[in-house]
Design a protein around this motif. Sequence first.
Motif, short mmCIF file in Angstrom:
data_model
loop_
_atom_site.label_atom_id
_atom_site.label_comp_id
_atom_site.label_asym_id
_atom_site.label_seq_id
_atom_site.Cartn_x
_atom_site.Cartn_y
_atom_site.Cartn_z
N UNK A 86 38.53 55.66 23.64
CA UNK A 86 39.79 55.23 23.02
C UNK A 86 40.97 55.91 23.71
N UNK A 87 40.85 57.19 23.97
CA UNK A 87 41.93 57.92 24.65
C UNK A 87 42.11 57.39 26.07
N UNK A 88 41.01 57.17 26.76
CA UNK A 88 41.09 56.64 28.13
C UNK A 88 41.79 55.28 28.13
N UNK A 89 41.49 54.46 27.15
CA UNK A 89 42.12 53.14 27.05
C UNK A 89 43.61 53.24 26.78
N UNK A 90 43.99 54.12 25.87
CA UNK A 90 45.43 54.28 25.58
C UNK A 90 46.18 54.79 26.80
N UNK A 91 45.58 55.74 27.52
CA UNK A 91 46.23 56.26 28.73
C UNK A 91 46.36 55.14 29.77
N UNK A 92 45.31 54.37 29.96
CA UNK A 92 45.35 53.27 30.92
C UNK A 92 46.41 52.24 30.55
N UNK A 93 46.48 51.88 29.27
CA UNK A 93 47.50 50.93 28.82
C UNK A 93 48.90 51.49 29.06
N UNK A 94 49.09 52.76 28.78
CA UNK A 94 50.40 53.38 29.00
C UNK A 94 50.78 53.41 30.47
N UNK A 95 49.79 53.69 31.33
CA UNK A 95 50.06 53.70 32.77
C UNK A 95 50.46 52.32 33.27
N UNK A 96 49.77 51.28 32.79
CA UNK A 96 50.13 49.92 33.18
C UNK A 96 51.55 49.59 32.76
#
Length: 183
Positions: A86-96
């Motif tokens: 979940x954290x990895x996904x939120x970070x990835x979404x934020x980076x995009x």
Amino acid sequence: MVQLSERPGTTRITNLQEKLIYEVGAMYDAENRFWEAQQTMLQCCQNSQLRSLLETHIRETEQQIRNLEQVFQTLGKQPLRVTCDAAAGLVSDGQKLMLLASENPQILSLGLAGSQAKVEQLEIACYRGLIRAAEQMGQHEVVNLLRQNLQQEEQTAQKIEQHLPQLIQEAQSAGSSKAAKSR
């Protein structure tokens, strides 16, 4: 479905203590990921109020990581990061979002705040669950450490929520002025 073979070092969870340790490990991973992401966000952020909030929360996140390390110590374990998808996904979404909004500082600031708000809500939910489990186990020192983290996350979430209307207005104003110039 995730297979255990995909997660080296992961063992079956057979009791509440093991579940708590696993979830503390996931939160430890999440906090470390979020700390790294906040460093990047800070470099991109041009809004002074949001920058100040991020700077403060970076220091708080560092303390939260130390608190989680102390939780591990209290539970008789070495700190261990368990991948938090979940954290990895939120970070990835934020980076995009940061890449897509990099041309517009107001939209970027709004996106950074929105990303941080999502992170805070995840952290709040996780800490509340960890606290309930630790309370059931009679782990009072663990509960106190986790409550410190929860309180900081709730305060940060509240500050972001209070700041969002201004960021939205700034983004809307910037969009209106650009639209008028292009006519």
